[in-house]
Motif scaffolding. Structure first.
Motif, PDB file in Angstrom:
ATOM      1  N   SER A   1      80.307  82.745  71.211  1.00  0.00           N
ATOM      2  CA  SER A   1      79.897  83.053  69.837  1.00  0.00           C
ATOM      3  C   SER A   1      78.542  82.446  69.494  1.00  0.00           C
ATOM      4  CB  SER A   1      80.949  82.558  68.841  1.00  0.00           C
ATOM      5  OG  SER A   1      81.113  81.154  68.931  1.00  0.00           O
ATOM      6  N   ALA A   2      78.182  81.313  70.125  1.00  0.00           N
ATOM      7  CA  ALA A   2      76.864  80.720  69.868  1.00  0.00           C
ATOM      8  C   ALA A   2      75.760  81.640  70.362  1.00  0.00           C
ATOM      9  CB  ALA A   2      76.752  79.357  70.547  1.00  0.00           C
ATOM     10  N   VAL A   3      76.010  82.321  71.463  1.00  0.00           N
ATOM     11  CA  VAL A   3      75.010  83.241  72.024  1.00  0.00           C
ATOM     12  C   VAL A   3      74.957  84.533  71.208  1.00  0.00           C
ATOM     13  CG1 VAL A   3      74.213  84.420  74.105  1.00  0.00           C
ATOM     14  CG2 VAL A   3      75.428  82.242  74.302  1.00  0.00           C
ATOM     15  N   THR A   4      76.119  85.070  70.845  1.00  0.00           N
ATOM     16  CA  THR A   4      76.118  86.298  70.048  1.00  0.00           C
ATOM     17  C   THR A   4      75.557  86.038  68.643  1.00  0.00           C
ATOM     18  OG1 THR A   4      78.446  85.922  69.440  1.00  0.00           O
ATOM     19  CG2 THR A   4      78.012  87.341  71.337  1.00  0.00           C
ATOM     20  N   ASP A   5      75.823  84.858  68.087  1.00  0.00           N
ATOM     21  CA  ASP A   5      75.224  84.502  66.793  1.00  0.00           C
ATOM     22  C   ASP A   5      73.703  84.405  66.925  1.00  0.00           C
ATOM     23  OD1 ASP A   5      77.686  84.395  65.590  1.00  0.00           O
ATOM     24  OD2 ASP A   5      77.823  82.205  65.579  1.00  0.00           O
ATOM     25  N   ALA A   6      73.228  83.848  68.047  1.00  0.00           N
ATOM     26  CA  ALA A   6      71.787  83.764  68.282  1.00  0.00           C
ATOM     27  C   ALA A   6      71.186  85.154  68.361  1.00  0.00           C
ATOM     28  CB  ALA A   6      71.513  82.982  69.565  1.00  0.00           C
ATOM     29  N   ALA A   7      71.881  86.074  69.007  1.00  0.00           N
ATOM     30  CA  ALA A   7      71.370  87.446  69.124  1.00  0.00           C
ATOM     31  C   ALA A   7      71.204  88.084  67.748  1.00  0.00           C
ATOM     32  CB  ALA A   7      72.312  88.280  69.989  1.00  0.00           C
ATOM     33  N   ARG A   8      72.166  87.858  66.872  1.00  0.00           N
ATOM     34  CA  ARG A   8      72.046  88.406  65.506  1.00  0.00           C
ATOM     35  C   ARG A   8      70.893  87.740  64.756  1.00  0.00           C
ATOM     36  NH1 ARG A   8      77.744  88.754  66.035  1.00  0.00           N
ATOM     37  NH2 ARG A   8      78.068  86.610  65.356  1.00  0.00           N
TER      38      ARG A   8
ATOM     39  N   LEU B   1      64.482  76.825  65.783  1.00  0.00           N
ATOM     40  CA  LEU B   1      63.760  76.702  64.517  1.00  0.00           C
ATOM     41  C   LEU B   1      64.591  77.244  63.348  1.00  0.00           C
ATOM     42  CD1 LEU B   1      60.211  77.767  65.722  1.00  0.00           C
ATOM     43  CD2 LEU B   1      60.749  75.571  64.637  1.00  0.00           C
ATOM     44  N   LEU B   2      65.295  78.347  63.591  1.00  0.00           N
ATOM     45  CA  LEU B   2      66.104  78.934  62.531  1.00  0.00           C
ATOM     46  C   LEU B   2      67.330  78.091  62.186  1.00  0.00           C
ATOM     47  CD1 LEU B   2      65.928  82.692  63.582  1.00  0.00           C
ATOM     48  CD2 LEU B   2      64.842  81.639  61.587  1.00  0.00           C
ATOM     49  N   ARG B   3      67.659  77.137  63.045  1.00  0.00           N
ATOM     50  CA  ARG B   3      68.792  76.254  62.809  1.00  0.00           C
ATOM     51  C   ARG B   3      68.385  74.917  62.181  1.00  0.00           C
ATOM     52  NH1 ARG B   3      74.061  77.156  63.313  1.00  0.00           N
ATOM     53  NH2 ARG B   3      74.503  75.617  64.937  1.00  0.00           N
ATOM     54  N   LEU B   4      67.094  74.737  61.941  1.00  0.00           N
ATOM     55  CA  LEU B   4      66.642  73.509  61.292  1.00  0.00           C
ATOM     56  C   LEU B   4      67.183  73.420  59.861  1.00  0.00           C
ATOM     57  CD1 LEU B   4      62.846  73.458  62.261  1.00  0.00           C
ATOM     58  CD2 LEU B   4      64.646  71.999  63.227  1.00  0.00           C
TER      59      LEU B   4
ATOM     60  N   ALA C   1      71.438  78.670  73.853  1.00  0.00           N
ATOM     61  CA  ALA C   1      72.080  79.852  73.265  1.00  0.00           C
ATOM     62  C   ALA C   1      71.067  80.972  73.062  1.00  0.00           C
ATOM     63  CB  ALA C   1      72.743  79.487  71.937  1.00  0.00           C
ATOM     64  N   GLY C   2      69.871  80.622  72.600  1.00  0.00           N
ATOM     65  CA  GLY C   2      68.825  81.632  72.438  1.00  0.00           C
ATOM     66  C   GLY C   2      68.447  82.280  73.752  1.00  0.00           C
TER      67      GLY C   2
ATOM     68  N   ILE D   1      62.212  89.196  67.755  1.00  0.00           N
ATOM     69  CA  ILE D   1      61.678  89.124  69.116  1.00  0.00           C
ATOM     70  C   ILE D   1      61.728  90.526  69.714  1.00  0.00           C
ATOM     71  CG2 ILE D   1      62.376  86.722  69.507  1.00  0.00           C
ATOM     72  CD1 ILE D   1      64.700  87.998  71.231  1.00  0.00           C
ATOM     73  N   VAL D   2      61.132  90.705  70.868  1.00  0.00           N
ATOM     74  CA  VAL D   2      61.154  92.006  71.543  1.00  0.00           C
ATOM     75  C   VAL D   2      62.468  92.148  72.300  1.00  0.00           C
ATOM     76  CG1 VAL D   2      60.049  93.470  73.265  1.00  0.00           C
ATOM     77  CG2 VAL D   2      58.657  92.031  71.756  1.00  0.00           C
ATOM     78  N   ARG D   3      63.114  93.268  72.127  1.00  0.00           N
ATOM     79  CA  ARG D   3      64.303  93.602  72.906  1.00  0.00           C
ATOM     80  C   ARG D   3      63.771  94.227  74.200  1.00  0.00           C
ATOM     81  NH1 ARG D   3      68.360  95.846  76.026  1.00  0.00           N
ATOM     82  NH2 ARG D   3      70.377  95.851  74.938  1.00  0.00           N
ATOM     83  N   THR D   4      63.573  93.389  75.224  1.00  0.00           N
ATOM     84  CA  THR D   4      62.800  93.797  76.403  1.00  0.00           C
ATOM     85  C   THR D   4      63.552  94.797  77.275  1.00  0.00           C
ATOM     86  OG1 THR D   4      63.601  91.834  77.570  1.00  0.00           O
ATOM     87  CG2 THR D   4      61.452  91.683  76.487  1.00  0.00           C
TER      88      THR D   4
END
Length: 325
Positions: free
Chosen positions: A34-41, A84-87, A178-179, A47-50
């Motif tokens: 969930s930490a990774v999927t939350d980061a994706a959201r 940064l978004l978690r600061l 996670a990012g 960011i670029v979806r490469t």
């Protein structure tokens, strides 16, 4: 008596629950899927979806996860932005400091500026010129210190204490890992039948994040890390010229990663040339490490394989010399 015991045993065998092990149970408590999927959201749209590029001219079953198309030219901005978004609000107001050989520096600089957070980056004096200049252009205060990332870290921690800045580690941080794991989510979304994922390894944040994302959903997929064989000296692969993995990445590598192989400088240079000649793609040495392992025969039979091209940031002079060799 014997019959009674036999009946009891049969009853127990019928009633005992079947044990189903969730692959996610292998992930550490500090990095659930969930930490990774939350980061994706969190990162979506920022960011670029490469793309995942088929590379049959290099190997029939090879695909390239092209992180070279990120705005800063490398995957590092995924983890930097997620952190940064978690600061907290006070942390944002106080500013941040990081140490980096270049790609984490640029990721922090770009997104800190976007978010209105003051960023100070300590870079070793040996960092590629293009990375130093780009980090400054993106708005960060750049401090050059020491010959290695380790020495730069000492200075960054000193500045964090003096100026009351929040230290953003490039790989030994749950939010950063996670990012980076969002790379793994995208690989599975685009190539759900992948057999093997190959990832360059420096401090291990990318490998740890990708391994967590992949193994939690497809535990049978092989995840292989690629390190620089001769670490510590001058190299094309400055981004993975790290003596030891971080403590947090190492814990995941020990439990989830199938293998870690090493590549030589000549193999990295050959991979950089192959990528440029076959696709016109520029990859820095660290970014080409996964492809180097594939082309150098370091992995054996891997089936449908995705190699992460982790970055493109190489000095023009260095690139020209490498391509001309």
């Amino acid at each position: 008596m014997f019959t009674a015991h036999a009946d009891a045993a049969r009853t127990l065998s019928v009633c005992a629950p079947v044990q189903h092990h969730d692959p996610e149970d292998r992930l550490p408590a500090w990095l659930p899927l969930s930490a990774v999927t939350d980061a994706a959201r969190r990162l979506s749209g920022q960011i670029v979806r490469t793309p995942l590029l088929h590379a049959p001219t290099l190997d029939r079953d090879l695909w390239l996860k092209a992180e070279v198309f990120q705005a800063t030219g490398a995957f590092k901005e995924r983890g930097a932005l997620n952190r940064l978004l978690r600061l907290t609000a006070p942390e944002r107001a106080g500013g941040v400091v990081a140490m980096s050989a270049g790609n984490h520096a640029q990721g922090v600089a770009l997104h800190a500026a976007r978010l209105g957070v003051k960023a100070t980056i300590v870079m070793p004096e040996t960092a590629p010129r293009c990375k130093v200049e780009r980090t400054a252009e993106l708005g960060a205060e750049v401090v050059l210190h020491g010959a290695t990332v380790g020495e730069a870290k000492g200075k960054a921690l000193e500045l964090a204490a003096e100026r009351r800045l929040t230290f953003l580690h490039p790989y030994d941080d749950p939010d950063v890992i996670a990012g980076q794991g969002t790379v793994g989510l995208e690989i599975l979304a685009d190539r759900p039948d992948v057999d093997t994922v190959v990832v360059p390894v420096g401090g291990g944040g990318l490998l740890a994040g990708v391994a967590a994302a992949v193994k939690a959903q497809r535990p049978w997929v092989r995840v292989i890390g690629v390190r620089l064989a001769r670490r510590g000296g001058p190299t094309l692969a400055d981004g993975i010229n790290v003596h030891a993995l971080g403590k947090l990445p190492q814990a995941i590598v020990d439990t989830l990663v199938d293998r870690v192989v090493e590549v030589e400088e000549a193999e990295i240079a050959a991979a950089m040339r192959a990528l440029h000649r076959s696709f016109g793609l520029v990859a820095e040495g660290a970014g080409a490490a996964g492809v180097a392992a594939v082309l150098g025969g370091r992995l054996g039979r891997t089936g449908r394989t995705v190699a992460v091209l982790s970055g493109r940031n190489v000095d023009g002079d260095t690139l020209a010399r490498t391509l001309a060799a």
